[in-house]
Design a protein around this motif. Structure first.
Motif, PDB file in Angstrom:
ATOM      1  N   HIS A  16       0.844  -1.189   0.000  1.00 46.10           N
ATOM      2  CA  HIS A  16       0.000   0.000   0.000  1.00 46.10           C
ATOM      3  C   HIS A  16       0.890   1.254   0.000  1.00 46.10           C
ATOM      4  CE1 HIS A  16      -2.864   3.017   1.338  1.00 46.10           C
ATOM      5  NE2 HIS A  16      -3.818   2.161   0.993  1.00 46.10           N
ATOM      6  N   PRO A  17       0.580   2.254  -0.818  1.00 44.81           N
ATOM      7  CA  PRO A  17       1.436   3.449  -0.914  1.00 44.81           C
ATOM      8  C   PRO A  17       1.682   4.158   0.419  1.00 44.81           C
ATOM      9  CG  PRO A  17      -0.191   3.463  -2.669  1.00 44.81           C
ATOM     10  CD  PRO A  17      -0.543   2.313  -1.765  1.00 44.81           C
ATOM     11  N   ILE A  18       0.685   4.247   1.260  1.00 47.16           N
ATOM     12  CA  ILE A  18       0.883   4.928   2.550  1.00 47.16           C
ATOM     13  C   ILE A  18       1.812   4.113   3.441  1.00 47.16           C
ATOM     14  CG2 ILE A  18      -0.244   5.693   4.690  1.00 47.16           C
ATOM     15  CD1 ILE A  18      -2.704   6.345   2.954  1.00 47.16           C
ATOM     16  N   CYS A  32       8.631   9.067  16.276  1.00 44.00           N
ATOM     17  CA  CYS A  32       7.445   9.233  17.104  1.00 44.00           C
ATOM     18  C   CYS A  32       6.224   9.236  16.198  1.00 44.00           C
ATOM     19  CB  CYS A  32       7.553  10.547  17.869  1.00 44.00           C
ATOM     20  SG  CYS A  32       6.070  10.964  18.797  1.00 44.00           S
ATOM     21  N   VAL A  33       5.143   8.661  16.672  1.00 43.27           N
ATOM     22  CA  VAL A  33       3.923   8.624  15.874  1.00 43.27           C
ATOM     23  C   VAL A  33       3.457  10.045  15.550  1.00 43.27           C
ATOM     24  CG1 VAL A  33       2.254   8.483  17.769  1.00 43.27           C
ATOM     25  CG2 VAL A  33       1.731   7.429  15.583  1.00 43.27           C
ATOM     26  N   CYS A  34       3.750  10.998  16.428  1.00 44.19           N
ATOM     27  CA  CYS A  34       3.354  12.384  16.165  1.00 44.19           C
ATOM     28  C   CYS A  34       4.120  12.952  14.959  1.00 44.19           C
ATOM     29  CB  CYS A  34       3.563  13.257  17.399  1.00 44.19           C
ATOM     30  SG  CYS A  34       5.226  13.220  18.085  1.00 44.19           S
ATOM     31  N   SER A  43      -5.229  11.455   8.651  1.00 42.66           N
ATOM     32  CA  SER A  43      -5.798  11.514   9.990  1.00 42.66           C
ATOM     33  C   SER A  43      -5.080  10.536  10.910  1.00 42.66           C
ATOM     34  CB  SER A  43      -7.292  11.196   9.944  1.00 42.66           C
ATOM     35  OG  SER A  43      -7.490   9.831   9.633  1.00 42.66           O
ATOM     36  N   GLN A  44      -5.131  10.837  12.196  1.00 44.21           N
ATOM     37  CA  GLN A  44      -4.504   9.982  13.192  1.00 44.21           C
ATOM     38  C   GLN A  44      -5.077   8.571  13.131  1.00 44.21           C
ATOM     39  OE1 GLN A  44      -1.979  10.612  15.391  1.00 44.21           O
ATOM     40  NE2 GLN A  44      -2.105   8.492  16.061  1.00 44.21           N
ATOM     41  N   SER A  45      -6.380   8.443  12.940  1.00 46.57           N
ATOM     42  CA  SER A  45      -6.997   7.115  12.899  1.00 46.57           C
ATOM     43  C   SER A  45      -6.555   6.341  11.662  1.00 46.57           C
ATOM     44  CB  SER A  45      -8.522   7.211  12.953  1.00 46.57           C
ATOM     45  OG  SER A  45      -9.021   7.905  11.838  1.00 46.57           O
ATOM     46  N   SER A  48      -3.003   5.230  12.258  1.00 51.45           N
ATOM     47  CA  SER A  48      -3.001   4.139  13.237  1.00 51.45           C
ATOM     48  C   SER A  48      -3.382   2.812  12.596  1.00 51.45           C
ATOM     49  CB  SER A  48      -3.965   4.455  14.382  1.00 51.45           C
ATOM     50  OG  SER A  48      -3.495   5.556  15.119  1.00 51.45           O
ATOM     51  N   GLN A  49      -4.343   2.831  11.693  1.00 47.04           N
ATOM     52  CA  GLN A  49      -4.740   1.599  11.001  1.00 47.04           C
ATOM     53  C   GLN A  49      -3.579   1.044  10.177  1.00 47.04           C
ATOM     54  OE1 GLN A  49      -8.209   3.056   8.878  1.00 47.04           O
ATOM     55  NE2 GLN A  49      -9.555   1.840  10.195  1.00 47.04           N
ATOM     56  N   HIS A  50      -2.885   1.914   9.455  1.00 46.73           N
ATOM     57  CA  HIS A  50      -1.759   1.466   8.637  1.00 46.73           C
ATOM     58  C   HIS A  50      -0.617   0.942   9.501  1.00 46.73           C
ATOM     59  CE1 HIS A  50      -3.359   2.491   4.750  1.00 46.73           C
ATOM     60  NE2 HIS A  50      -3.682   3.695   5.188  1.00 46.73           N
ATOM     61  N   LEU A  51      -0.350   1.623  10.618  1.00 47.08           N
ATOM     62  CA  LEU A  51       0.700   1.156  11.524  1.00 47.08           C
ATOM     63  C   LEU A  51       0.328  -0.192  12.135  1.00 47.08           C
ATOM     64  CD1 LEU A  51       1.609   4.530  13.241  1.00 47.08           C
ATOM     65  CD2 LEU A  51       3.149   3.129  11.835  1.00 47.08           C
ATOM     66  N   ARG A  52      -0.942  -0.401  12.440  1.00 47.76           N
ATOM     67  CA  ARG A  52      -1.379  -1.678  12.994  1.00 47.76           C
ATOM     68  C   ARG A  52      -1.160  -2.808  11.988  1.00 47.76           C
ATOM     69  NH1 ARG A  52      -5.698  -4.227  12.028  1.00 47.76           N
ATOM     70  NH2 ARG A  52      -6.849  -2.403  11.345  1.00 47.76           N
ATOM     71  N   ILE A  53      -1.463  -2.551  10.722  1.00 50.16           N
ATOM     72  CA  ILE A  53      -1.263  -3.566   9.683  1.00 50.16           C
ATOM     73  C   ILE A  53       0.217  -3.907   9.565  1.00 50.16           C
ATOM     74  CG2 ILE A  53      -1.376  -3.971   7.178  1.00 50.16           C
ATOM     75  CD1 ILE A  53      -4.055  -2.319   7.293  1.00 50.16           C
ATOM     76  N   LEU A  54       1.071  -2.882   9.580  1.00 46.43           N
ATOM     77  CA  LEU A  54       2.517  -3.117   9.508  1.00 46.43           C
ATOM     78  C   LEU A  54       3.013  -3.873  10.735  1.00 46.43           C
ATOM     79  CD1 LEU A  54       3.635   0.346   8.100  1.00 46.43           C
ATOM     80  CD2 LEU A  54       3.808  -1.854   6.919  1.00 46.43           C
ATOM     81  N   LYS A  55       2.463  -3.531  11.882  1.00 51.90           N
ATOM     82  CA  LYS A  55       2.858  -4.211  13.119  1.00 51.90           C
ATOM     83  C   LYS A  55       2.379  -5.661  13.128  1.00 51.90           C
ATOM     84  CE  LYS A  55       3.061  -3.354  18.054  1.00 51.90           C
ATOM     85  NZ  LYS A  55       2.635  -2.494  19.158  1.00 51.90           N
ATOM     86  N   ASP A  56       1.136  -5.891  12.691  1.00 49.34           N
ATOM     87  CA  ASP A  56       0.594  -7.256  12.626  1.00 49.34           C
ATOM     88  C   ASP A  56       1.391  -8.140  11.665  1.00 49.34           C
ATOM     89  OD1 ASP A  56      -1.358  -6.604  14.460  1.00 49.34           O
ATOM     90  OD2 ASP A  56      -2.970  -6.438  12.981  1.00 49.34           O
TER      91      ASP A  56
END
Length: 98
Positions: A16-18, A32-34, A43-45, A48-56
């Protein structure tokens, strides 16, 4: 989950590009996430979704530092994977020029 399924999960997450942009920001070290939120301009949400996918997928890891959460690459081999992909693309572009 099989090894093949894990490989597919990693490539899907990177596809995914993002998420690819996030990984590029993390290539030179933890952020930092900020800071990611400012650079990615979503958006922060959404971030967060993209970071969760990368983390998973096991591509990034997070660590709480004070009040902030810092993200970094889970393995240095991710840098190699991105570098190899870039080399493949550079070679393809060079062949198109020739």
């Amino acid at each position: 989950m099989t090894k093949d399924e894990l490989v597919v999960k990693i490539f899907k997450a990177l596809g995914h590009p993002i998420r690819y942009k996030i990984i590029n920001y993390l290539l030179d070290g933890p952020k930092c996430v900020c800071v990611l939120n400012q650079d990615i301009e979503f958006s922060q949400s959404n971030l967060s979704q993209h970071l969760r996918i990368l983390k998973d997928a096991g591509i990034v890891k997070s660590e709480k530092v004070g009040l902030n959460i810092h993200y970094s690459l889970a393995d240095e081999e991710i840098k190699d994977l991105i570098s190899i992909a870039r080399q493949i693309i550079d070679n393809k572009f060079q062949k198109l020029k020739d």
